[in-house]
Write an enzyme that holds these catalytic residues in place. Structure first.
Site, mmCIF file in Angstrom:
data_model
loop_
_atom_site.group_PDB
_atom_site.id
_atom_site.type_symbol
_atom_site.label_atom_id
_atom_site.label_comp_id
_atom_site.label_asym_id
_atom_site.label_seq_id
_atom_site.Cartn_x
_atom_site.Cartn_y
_atom_site.Cartn_z
ATOM 1 N N GLU A 187 0.848 -1.314 0.294
ATOM 2 C CA GLU A 187 -0.310 -0.043 0.290
ATOM 3 C C GLU A 187 0.981 1.169 0.231
ATOM 4 O O GLU A 187 1.609 1.597 0.859
ATOM 5 C CB GLU A 187 -0.729 -0.140 1.711
ATOM 6 C CG GLU A 187 -1.497 -1.073 1.477
ATOM 7 C CD GLU A 187 -3.124 -1.349 0.341
ATOM 8 O OE1 GLU A 187 -3.390 -0.112 0.037
ATOM 9 O OE2 GLU A 187 -3.695 -2.346 0.421
ATOM 10 N N CYS A 221 -1.933 9.642 2.725
ATOM 11 C CA CYS A 221 -1.947 8.647 1.316
ATOM 12 C C CYS A 221 -3.187 8.898 0.331
ATOM 13 O O CYS A 221 -2.874 9.111 -0.616
ATOM 14 C CB CYS A 221 -1.888 7.121 1.427
ATOM 15 S SG CYS A 221 -3.052 6.575 2.407
ATOM 16 N N GLU A 238 4.144 13.276 -4.458
ATOM 17 C CA GLU A 238 3.680 13.800 -3.748
ATOM 18 C C GLU A 238 4.165 14.531 -2.498
ATOM 19 O O GLU A 238 4.907 14.502 -1.970
ATOM 20 C CB GLU A 238 3.726 11.545 -2.501
ATOM 21 C CG GLU A 238 2.260 11.711 -1.426
ATOM 22 C CD GLU A 238 3.125 10.329 -0.917
ATOM 23 O OE1 GLU A 238 4.040 9.435 -0.952
ATOM 24 O OE2 GLU A 238 1.699 9.657 -0.523
HETATM 25 P P1 NAP Z 1 8.690 4.754 4.609
HETATM 26 O O1 NAP Z 1 9.769 5.997 4.636
HETATM 27 O O2 NAP Z 1 8.338 3.599 3.287
HETATM 28 O O3 NAP Z 1 8.562 4.362 5.275
HETATM 29 C C1 NAP Z 1 7.670 2.972 6.056
HETATM 30 C C2 NAP Z 1 7.963 2.006 6.912
HETATM 31 O O4 NAP Z 1 9.049 0.838 6.352
HETATM 32 C C3 NAP Z 1 8.294 2.631 8.479
HETATM 33 O O5 NAP Z 1 8.036 1.550 9.273
HETATM 34 C C4 NAP Z 1 9.832 2.465 7.376
HETATM 35 O O6 NAP Z 1 10.719 2.408 8.717
HETATM 36 C C5 NAP Z 1 10.073 1.286 6.970
HETATM 37 N N1 NAP Z 1 10.810 0.890 6.248
HETATM 38 C C6 NAP Z 1 12.038 1.974 5.698
HETATM 39 N N2 NAP Z 1 13.002 1.274 4.730
HETATM 40 C C7 NAP Z 1 12.823 0.223 4.580
HETATM 41 C C8 NAP Z 1 13.304 -0.830 3.767
HETATM 42 N N3 NAP Z 1 14.393 -0.848 3.389
HETATM 43 N N4 NAP Z 1 12.462 -1.932 4.090
HETATM 44 C C9 NAP Z 1 11.447 -2.414 4.884
HETATM 45 N N5 NAP Z 1 10.419 -1.093 5.534
HETATM 46 C C10 NAP Z 1 11.326 -0.544 5.054
HETATM 47 O O7 NAP Z 1 6.316 5.306 4.384
HETATM 48 P P2 NAP Z 1 6.991 7.336 5.775
HETATM 49 O O8 NAP Z 1 7.343 7.959 5.305
HETATM 50 O O9 NAP Z 1 6.783 6.376 6.586
HETATM 51 O O10 NAP Z 1 5.094 6.785 5.303
HETATM 52 C C11 NAP Z 1 5.289 7.954 3.899
HETATM 53 C C12 NAP Z 1 3.989 7.581 3.424
HETATM 54 O O11 NAP Z 1 3.611 6.018 3.262
HETATM 55 C C13 NAP Z 1 4.123 7.995 1.483
HETATM 56 O O12 NAP Z 1 4.002 7.964 0.989
HETATM 57 C C14 NAP Z 1 2.305 7.846 1.803
HETATM 58 O O13 NAP Z 1 1.214 7.691 0.729
HETATM 59 C C15 NAP Z 1 2.528 6.290 2.250
HETATM 60 N N6 NAP Z 1 1.099 5.386 2.680
HETATM 61 C C16 NAP Z 1 0.548 4.541 2.350
HETATM 62 C C17 NAP Z 1 -0.831 4.569 2.600
HETATM 63 C C18 NAP Z 1 -1.831 3.087 1.806
HETATM 64 O O14 NAP Z 1 -2.366 2.724 2.210
HETATM 65 N N7 NAP Z 1 -1.322 3.436 0.269
HETATM 66 C C19 NAP Z 1 -1.374 4.832 3.637
HETATM 67 C C20 NAP Z 1 -0.733 4.855 4.939
HETATM 68 C C21 NAP Z 1 0.600 5.943 3.791
HETATM 69 P P3 NAP Z 1 11.219 3.917 9.350
HETATM 70 O O15 NAP Z 1 9.991 4.443 9.540
HETATM 71 O O16 NAP Z 1 12.615 2.965 10.450
HETATM 72 O O17 NAP Z 1 11.936 4.590 7.993
#
Ligand code: NAP
Ligand code: MG
Length: 492
Positions: free
Chosen positions: A271, A305, A402
């Protein structure tokens, strides 16, 4: 400032500088100075003894120390989850599993206020959002999926649904507890065991949920919660004994995960990000649409998101919609997330605020016209005024990328076909909105928009019974509703 207005010979004195008196949430909640990893039903120190701080983005102060899980800790958690799967959870009748999940749902409801306060303290979101949206919806997901636990054969007639085994779940910081519930509830209902990693900046409600899960007497190892950074998430994704990965986060990290899983046997759902089009037609109820725009993007500081971050207004009503939107934005209160009057709380982290500010500069450099509400913002902490960009073009990066903040890029259109074409001109396809009083137009437009969820004459409404997920670079697979059960099952 006090102004005097004279009309009909009557003099009125009124203060134009009024504001609400502060209404801070005062209930005391227990937050420990340090949290360990939740593995095999117990809190245990990380093997390398490392911890990181989680801070309150509204005042930049440290709240607690959080264990940093390394690959060895993830391995311990996976082993615990495998044992629990083999020995207890996969053998337990659905009816019994359901009782545990109902218990979690009820306990979450009972402790809703505590969870809301902790969510707003750790993540910065306005207490009104965490109290009225995040926590009730999280409980609703546990209730909903608890009901399916003993009815899986009815959910998939003619199939013999079997759990997959151990699920690794990695979630973002924008809806910390709600994302945990979206992930845990269907996994548990279908008989899987779990390792969940919350985001680095918002681990506290997941750890509180771990305490609640202990109180609910869930068998040890069924749910394991490991905290850490991106590497911890990667260790879960790449662990050989995990059967399924459920990831919510950025498209960038989603693509990395997809690559690393490409040659594995693991099932996965992703997602990812979004850049939703919110389309206002000239026959829309304008006042409701303005309220919908506000709810669609400024809700949760734009950390959503599916936020309506691209606004398309039919040319004939553009002036009136923008004027009413600015008037409404001028009344929004930006400030202390724990104040019940606050509309827009704190941006989740310094990194996210810097990213938003870069886009604000970029939008101006690209030639779009920027307008910010003139509201006061606190002098410490990470805050951003609600902002509009007008005169945007399709090629602007503020339209294509975004931003994940309280920022709307506005464009106009003349015909239905133009609105659809512009709305679909994005690599994303998570959500959208349509405002019109013609039902036929709603069906025409929504059937041509390439997005997973499209709201008509409303925005950002969620329900555990309806599926959610994206097209294109917004991800693959669905969560929520019946659709959300299938990714956790073998259906032969
Ligand atoms: P993110 O940087 O992709 O991080 C998401 C999660 O993945 C965090 O727990 C992060 O840990 C972890 N992570 C980071 N690098 C990783 C890797 N290489 N392998 C595995 N896990 C890893 O996203 P975010 O900045 O937290 O959240 C914002 C994003 O989420 C936005 O793009 C938003 O659109 C999206 N989102 C989508 C939905 C949906 O349902 N489509 C819902 C909510 C949010 P850390 O926190 O420690 O970096
Ligand atoms: Mg925090």
């Amino acid at each position: 400032m006090t102004t005097t207005a004279a009309g009909n010979g009557v003099k009125l004195n009124f203060n134009t500088d009024w504001s609400y008196a502060p209404a801070p949430e005062t209930a005391k909640v227990e937050i420990k100075p340090r949290y360990d990893l939740f593995i095999d039903g117990r809190f245990a120190a990380p093997s390398k003894g490392q911890y990181f701080d989680t801070t309150n983005p509204a005042n930049e102060k440290k709240i607690a120390e959080i264990a940093l899980a390394g690959a060895e800790d993830v391995d311990r958690a996976v082993k615990a989850a495998r044992r629990a799967y083999d020995k207890t959870w996969s053998k337990m009748p659905g009816k019994e599993r359901g009782k545990y999940i109902y218990r979690i749902a009820r306990m979450l409801q009972e402790r809703a206020r505590e969870f809301a306060i902790i969510e707003s303290t750790d993540g910065g979101k306005a207490i009104r959002e965490s109290r009225d949206v995040d926590i009730p919806l999280a409980a609703a997901h546990f209730f909903y999926y608890a009901g399916w636990a003993d009815k899986l054969e009815y959910a998939f007639p003619g199939k013999r649904p079997k759990p997959l085994g151990v699920a690794g779940q990695v979630i973002p910081w924008n809806f910390p507890l709600l994302m945990a519930a979206w992930k845990l509830a269907p996994a548990l209902a279908t008989g899987n065991t779990v390792i969940l990693k919350p985001a680095e900046t918002t681990p506290l409600t997941a750890l509180k949920l771990a305490e609640l899960i202990q109180d609910a007497d869930l068998p040890p190892g069924v749910v394991n919660i490991v905290t850490g950074a991106g590497e911890t998430g990667a260790a879960i994704v790449n662990h050989p004994d995990v059967d399924k990965i459920a990831f919510t986060g950025s498209t960038e990290v989603g693509k990395l995960i997809q690559k690393s899983l490409a040659s594995s046997r693991k099932r996965y759902t992703l997602e990812l990000g979004g850049k939703a089009a919110n389309i206002i037609f000239e026959d829309a109820p304008i006042d409701q649409a303005v309220e919908g725009i506000i709810n669609g993007i400024f809700f949760n500081q734009g950390h959503v998101c599916c936020a309506g971050s691209r606004l398309f207004i039919q040319e004939s009503v553009a002036d009136v919609v923008i004027r009413k939107l600015k008037d409404r934005m001028a009344t929004l209160i930006v400030g202390d997330p724990l104040d019940k009057n606050t509309d827009i709380g704190a941006i989740n982290s310094k990194m996210q605020l810097d990213k938003i500010n870069e886009y604000l500069q970029l939008g101006q450099d690209e030639g779009a016209e920027m307008w910010c509400a003139s509201c006061d913002v606190p002098t410490s902490g990470y805050f951003c005024r609600p902002t509009l960009f007008m005169n945007c073009s399709q090629s602007h990066r503020i339209v294509q990328e975004e931003i994940f903040g309280p920022v709307v890029a506005i464009q106009t259109f003349r015909t239905v076909a133009e609105a659809i074409e512009k709305a679909n001109n994005t690599p994303y396809g998570l959500s959208g909105g349509v405002w019109t009083d013609k039902g036929s137009k709603i069906f025409k437009v929504t059937s041509k928009m390439r997005a997973g969820v499209i709201w008509a004459n409303t925005y950002n409404k969620f329900d555990p019974t309806s599926p959610f997920g994206g097209y294109k670079e917004s991800g693959m697979g669905r969560e929520g509703g019946l659709h959300g059960l299938a990714p956790y099952l073998n259906l032969n």
